[in-house]
Design a protein around this motif. Structure first.
Motif, PDB file in Angstrom:
ATOM      1  N   LEU A  51       0.830  -1.204   0.000  1.00 45.37           N
ATOM      2  CA  LEU A  51       0.000   0.000   0.000  1.00 45.37           C
ATOM      3  C   LEU A  51       0.867   1.257   0.000  1.00 45.37           C
ATOM      4  O   LEU A  51       0.644   2.187  -0.780  1.00 45.37           O
ATOM      5  N   LEU A  52       1.864   1.285   0.872  1.00 45.11           N
ATOM      6  CA  LEU A  52       2.697   2.487   1.024  1.00 45.11           C
ATOM      7  C   LEU A  52       3.622   2.717  -0.158  1.00 45.11           C
ATOM      8  O   LEU A  52       3.993   3.860  -0.438  1.00 45.11           O
ATOM      9  N   ASP A  78      -3.346   3.313 -11.838  1.00 39.97           N
ATOM     10  CA  ASP A  78      -4.302   4.346 -11.464  1.00 39.97           C
ATOM     11  C   ASP A  78      -5.713   3.831 -11.769  1.00 39.97           C
ATOM     12  O   ASP A  78      -6.031   3.500 -12.911  1.00 39.97           O
ATOM     13  N   ILE A  79      -6.570   3.771 -10.751  1.00 37.78           N
ATOM     14  CA  ILE A  79      -7.922   3.229 -10.933  1.00 37.78           C
ATOM     15  C   ILE A  79      -8.998   4.311 -10.846  1.00 37.78           C
ATOM     16  O   ILE A  79     -10.180   3.996 -10.740  1.00 37.78           O
ATOM     17  N   MET A  83      -2.170  -2.116  -4.015  1.00 34.71           N
ATOM     18  CA  MET A  83      -1.059  -1.379  -4.632  1.00 34.71           C
ATOM     19  C   MET A  83      -1.552  -0.372  -5.661  1.00 34.71           C
ATOM     20  O   MET A  83      -0.805   0.536  -6.053  1.00 34.71           O
ATOM     21  N   ASP A  84      -2.818  -0.473  -6.102  1.00 36.88           N
ATOM     22  CA  ASP A  84      -3.384   0.478  -7.058  1.00 36.88           C
ATOM     23  C   ASP A  84      -3.718   1.825  -6.422  1.00 36.88           C
ATOM     24  O   ASP A  84      -3.907   2.822  -7.131  1.00 36.88           O
ATOM     25  N   ILE A  85      -3.804   1.869  -5.109  1.00 40.79           N
ATOM     26  CA  ILE A  85      -4.171   3.121  -4.446  1.00 40.79           C
ATOM     27  C   ILE A  85      -3.053   4.151  -4.572  1.00 40.79           C
ATOM     28  O   ILE A  85      -3.309   5.351  -4.735  1.00 40.79           O
TER      29      ILE A  85
END
Length: 430
Positions: A81-82, A348-349, A326-328
Motif C-alpha cells: 500500500l505504502l 491508477d484506478i 497497490m493500485d491506491i
C-alpha cells in the motif's frame, strides 16, 4: 470599447476563479481495518454487526466486490500500500514481529506520503504502523508529518503494550502513553488532524487496530502489563464473537465522526475516502461465501470489503473489476498531480471508480510462505509446490473455490504456472 474590455476582463476573471476552484487538490483519507471479515459489514451482508456509517459511505460511493489486498497478513499488505509495489520487491514481505525489532521498511522506498509532500500536502497517520520498530523506521521518517499510534502488530486496547509487554503508544518518534481505548484514541487524533489542516490539502492515513486481537471492548480491563508477557484472556467463541462485533461497531462509530468532521468543515466535496481491510478475517470473523481466511491464498485471505467515497465525484455503484491495494498509490499521487518517476506495480484506478473504465487485462499474484495464487481474468490458480498441490477455479462460477477444474484445463494451468514462476523470480530479484 471600454465596456467590451471590461466584459472580457470579467469573463477571464470568472473563468480563472472557476478553474482555481475546480483544480484544488483533493484531500485524501485512507481508512484500513485490521483482520476484518469479508461479510462483517452490513453493506456486505452481515446480519449481526451493524455498521451504519460505513454503509453510508457505500451508499454514497463505490462498493467494490472484487478488491484484493496484496498480502494475506498485515505488514506485507501495508508495504504494498505504502509503496505501490508488490511487497516481494520491498524489504517487508514478511510480518514484522515483536521478536524481530531490527527490521523495517527500507528508507530508500518512496512512500505515497513522501510523494504527496512534494505536492504540498500535510500528511498524518493515526493508528497502526507495523513497518518497523526502530526509530529510524518511524512514520515521521517515511513521509508523515504527524504520527499518533503504535508500531507493532497489535497492542492491548487499554494498556497499549505489545505482545511482549513493551509499551507501544507513540507521539511522533517518542513513546507517550495515555489513557483510552485505542480505537477511540485513533479517532480522536484523526479528528484533531482534520480540524488542524482543514484549510490546506492533506493526506490522512487511519490504520485502525480493530478488529484485530486482543479482543477487548471499551469496558474491558487491560490484559497486558508493561515488562511482562501476559497471555491474552481466553473466552468462548460466542463471547469473543460478541466482543468482535463491538470492536467493529466502535470503529464504525469513529468513522462516522470522521465523516461528520468533513461535513462540519465543508470538506466533503473535496475529500476522497478509501476504506478496506488489510487482509481477510481471522478466527472470529466471517468471510462467507469465500474460502479460507487470514494467511490463506484462497479468496478469504485477500478478497476484502472496500469502499471509495467522494461526494459529488463518485456515483453509488457496485464494481466487480479486480483491483489491488497497490493500485491506491498511483491513484492518489495522480490525483495530487504527482508524476511517479520510479517503478511501481499498481495502476491508477480513478477512471474505473469514476467512469467505469476497464483496466487492461493483467495477471495478479499472491505469495505467502511457499503458497502461491495467480489470477487471470475469472480464473485463479493455487500452487503449493512443496506439497505438489495444483488447483484451478473459475471464480465467476465458483467464488467459494469448491470445484477444482485443473484437470479440465491443463494448458491454462501450464501457462499460469509458468507465469507464476516467472513473476516470483522477477520480484525476488529486485
Amino acid at each position: 470599447m471600454k465596456r467590451i474590455s471590461f466584459l472580457i476582463i470579467m469573463v477571464l476573471f470568472v473563468s480563472f476563479s472557476w478553474a482555481k476552484k475546480h483544480s484544488k487538490k483533493p484531500n485524501i483519507i485512507i481508512i484500513v481495518a485490521d483482520d476484518l471479515g469479508y461479510s462483517d459489514l452490513s453493506c456486505y451482508g452481515s446480519k449481526d454487526i451493524k455498521t451504519p456509517n460505513i454503509d453510508r459511505l457505500a451508499n454514497n460511493g463505490v462498493r467494490l466486490i472484487d478488491f484484493h489486498t496484496n498480502g494475506t497478513v498485515c505488514s506485507p499488505t501495508r508495504s504494498a500500500l505504502l509503496t505501490g509495489k508488490y511487497q516481494q520487491r520491498t524489504s517487508v514481505s514478511e510480518i514484522v514481529t515483536v521478536w524481530d525489532r531490527d527490521h523495517g521498511l527500507d528508507l530508500e522506498e518512496i512512500t505515497f506520503a513522501e510523494q504527496l509532500k512534494k505536492a504540498g500536502y500535510t500528511t498524518g497517520i493515526c493508528g497502526k504502523w507495523h513497518l518497523g520498530y526502530k526509530t529510524m523506521y518511524n512514520p515521521i521518517n517515511q513521509g508523515f508529518d504527524l504520527f499518533n499510534g503504535y508500531v507493532s502488530g497489535n497492542i492491548d486496547y487499554h494498556g497499549h503494550q505489545d505482545y511482549r509487554g513493551f509499551m507501544d503508544w507513540w507521539t511522533q518518534d517518542e513513546i507517550q502513553n495515555e489513557e483510552g481505548y485505542s480505537t477511540d484514541l485513533i479517532t480522536k487524533y484523526a479528528l484533531r488532524f482534520i480540524d488542524s489542516n482543514k484549510d490546506k490539502p492533506f493526506l490522512l492515513y487511519i490504520p485502525h487496530e480493530a478488529p484485530h486481537g486482543p479482543f477487548q471492548g471499551r469496558k474491558d480491563m487491560a490484559f497486558r502489563k508493561t515488562g511482562q508477557k501476559v497471555p491474552d484472556k481466553k473466552r468462548s467463541y460466542d463471547t469473543t464473537r460478541l466482543i468482535y462485533k463491538e470492536m467493529v461497531e466502535v470503529m464504525d462509530e469513529g468513522i462516522g465522526k470522521v465523516m461528520a468532521s468533513l461535513k462540519k468543515n465543508n470538506l466533503e466535496k473535496n475529500t476522497i475516502v478509501f476504506f478496506f481491510s488489510d487482509n481477510g478475517g481471522a478466527k472470529y470473523a466471517k468471510n462467507a461465501p469465500l474460502r479460507g481466511g487470514k494467511s490463506s491464498v484462497y479468496e478469504g485471505g485477500h478478497r476484502v470489503p472496500c469502499i471509495v467515497s467522494w461526494k459529488g465525484k463518485l456515483k453509488q455503484i457496485e464494481l466487480d473489476q479486480t483491483l489491488m491495494t497497490m493500485d491506491i498509490y498511483p491513484t492518489i499521487t495522480n490525483l495530487a498531480g504527482i508524476e511517479n518517476d520510479h517503478f511501481i506495480d499498481g495502476q491508477d484506478i480513478m477512471g474505473v471508480l469514476s467512469d467505469g473504465e476497464k483496466l487492461n487485462q493483467r495477471d495478479l499474484f499472491w505469495e505467502w510462505r511457499g503458497k502461491f495464487a495467480m489470477r487471470r481474468g475469472n480464473y485463479k490458480l493455487i500452487l503449493y509446490p512443496n506439497k505438489n498441490v495444483v488447483e484451478l477455479y473459475n471464480l465467476k462460477e465458483d467464488i467459494a473455490e469448491k470445484n477444482n477444474i485443473a484437470v479440465v484445463k491443463p494448458e491454462l494451468v501450464a501457462e499460469m504456472k509458468l507465469a507464476t514462476v516467472q513473476w516470483f523470480k522477477s520480484v525476488s530479484n529486485q
